[in-house]
Enzyme design. Structure first.
Site, short mmCIF file in Angstrom:
data_model
loop_
_atom_site.label_atom_id
_atom_site.label_comp_id
_atom_site.label_asym_id
_atom_site.label_seq_id
_atom_site.Cartn_x
_atom_site.Cartn_y
_atom_site.Cartn_z
N TRP A 126 0.85 -1.19 0.00
CA TRP A 126 0.00 0.00 0.00
C TRP A 126 0.89 1.25 0.00
O TRP A 126 1.94 1.23 0.65
CB TRP A 126 -0.87 -0.03 1.28
CG TRP A 126 -2.03 0.89 1.21
CD1 TRP A 126 -2.15 2.11 1.84
CD2 TRP A 126 -3.24 0.68 0.49
NE1 TRP A 126 -3.38 2.65 1.55
CE2 TRP A 126 -4.07 1.80 0.72
CE3 TRP A 126 -3.71 -0.34 -0.34
CZ2 TRP A 126 -5.33 1.94 0.15
CZ3 TRP A 126 -4.97 -0.21 -0.90
CH2 TRP A 126 -5.76 0.91 -0.65
N HIS A 152 -3.66 -11.17 4.07
CA HIS A 152 -3.91 -10.85 5.47
C HIS A 152 -5.40 -10.72 5.77
O HIS A 152 -6.22 -10.59 4.87
CB HIS A 152 -3.19 -9.55 5.85
CG HIS A 152 -3.76 -8.33 5.21
ND1 HIS A 152 -3.47 -7.96 3.91
CD2 HIS A 152 -4.64 -7.41 5.66
CE1 HIS A 152 -4.12 -6.85 3.61
NE2 HIS A 152 -4.85 -6.49 4.65
N ASP A 191 -8.27 -8.51 7.85
CA ASP A 191 -8.59 -7.25 8.53
C ASP A 191 -9.59 -7.55 9.64
O ASP A 191 -10.62 -8.18 9.38
CB ASP A 191 -9.30 -6.28 7.56
CG ASP A 191 -8.34 -5.46 6.73
OD1 ASP A 191 -7.12 -5.59 6.89
OD2 ASP A 191 -8.85 -4.66 5.91
N HIS A 194 -9.80 -2.33 12.86
CA HIS A 194 -9.08 -1.55 11.85
C HIS A 194 -9.87 -0.27 11.51
O HIS A 194 -9.29 0.79 11.31
CB HIS A 194 -8.94 -2.43 10.60
CG HIS A 194 -8.04 -1.89 9.53
ND1 HIS A 194 -7.01 -1.01 9.75
CD2 HIS A 194 -8.03 -2.12 8.19
CE1 HIS A 194 -6.41 -0.74 8.61
NE2 HIS A 194 -7.00 -1.39 7.65
N GLU A 243 -7.78 -10.19 2.51
CA GLU A 243 -7.25 -9.37 1.42
C GLU A 243 -5.89 -9.90 0.96
O GLU A 243 -5.23 -10.64 1.69
CB GLU A 243 -7.10 -7.91 1.89
CG GLU A 243 -8.43 -7.28 2.25
CD GLU A 243 -8.31 -5.89 2.88
OE1 GLU A 243 -9.25 -5.10 2.72
OE2 GLU A 243 -7.30 -5.62 3.56
ZN LIG Z 1 -5.98 -4.76 5.43
#
Ligand SMILES: [Zn+2]
Length: 228
Positions: free
Chosen positions: A21, A55, A57, A61, A178
């Site tokens: 990201w 991963h 989430d 988060h 994700e």
């Molecule tokens: Zn994430």
């Protein structure tokens, strides 16, 4: 790695060159001891953004009082799953889900999109125009009582758009997976086994995720050609 042909590894390999990201430090792997340098053993440590690669989430988060990743139920992360192929669109809306003919009782859905072409081609840089899920699609999943949604890029939500996709999914207790690599997986029914690291009191965790083919569903390796 040799895996039985019934097991498909849908996790991204973790290494410092992995797409990340924007602004993320990704993962750094440090050798603290090396046999080549005179140490008795090899020992390494990692410095890792929890949202790197494949991963999970957790609701914390996005939600102030949401669950942390250690509290997610393994009952949700393991079980029958459907891989849906939606290769043409940049934004998956309720319309695409509506026409997908998900069978009644489906609880886990993994979205195989044009993003998987990028993994197959080894595209290393982050792409802002990845395919993601709209807020109305998230509401559709909640109405269908889906318990887990997975996607083949680093976020389920479109880049820098106020779609509220994460928030809707989290408020509906839908687990979010994700960073899947579905480039070698065909649409169909599988068993998902997803095991995030048991990190306490944090908002996400890297995970190893695999699909096991249903015994009667030996799918051929998909053609992953097509435009990025
Ligand atoms: Zn994430």
């Amino acid at each position: 790695m040799n895996l039985s042909s019934d097991i498909l590894d849908i996790s991204m390999p973790l290494h410092p060159g992995i797409p990340t990201w924007p602004g993320s430090d990704g993962i750094r792997i440090l050798g603290t001891k090396r046999i080549d340098e005179g140490d008795a053993v090899n020992v390494s440590r990692i410095d890792c953004d929890l949202h790197v690669g494949t991963h999970v989430d957790a609701p914390w988060h996005f939600l102030k009082n949401g669950q942390t990743v250690d509290a997610l139920s393994l009952d949700i992360l393991i079980g029958p799953a459907v891989v849906l192929e939606i290769p043409e669109v940049a934004l998956i809306t309720s319309r695409e889900l509506q026409v997908s003919n998900l069978s009644e009782g489906t609880e886990r859905v993994l979205l195989r999109t044009r993003n998987s072409v990028r993994w197959a081609r080894g595209v290393a840089e982050f792409k802002e125009d990845y395919t993601a899920l709209s807020a109305d699609a998230a509401l559709w999943l909640a109405r269908r009582r889906i318990r887990l949604i997975g996607i083949d890029y680093l976020s389920i939500q479109p880049f820098e758009k106020n779609e509220r996709t994460h928030e809707i999914l989290m408020r509906s207790n839908i687990a979010i997976l994700e960073g899947l690599d579905l480039s070698r997986v065909c649409a169909g029914r599988y068993e998902l086994i997803c095991l995030p690291l048991k990190l306490m009191a944090v908002e996400g965790a890297p995970a190893r995720a695999i699909l096991r083919r249903c015994p009667d569903k030996r799918e051929p390796t998909p053609d992953i050609g097509g435009a990025i």
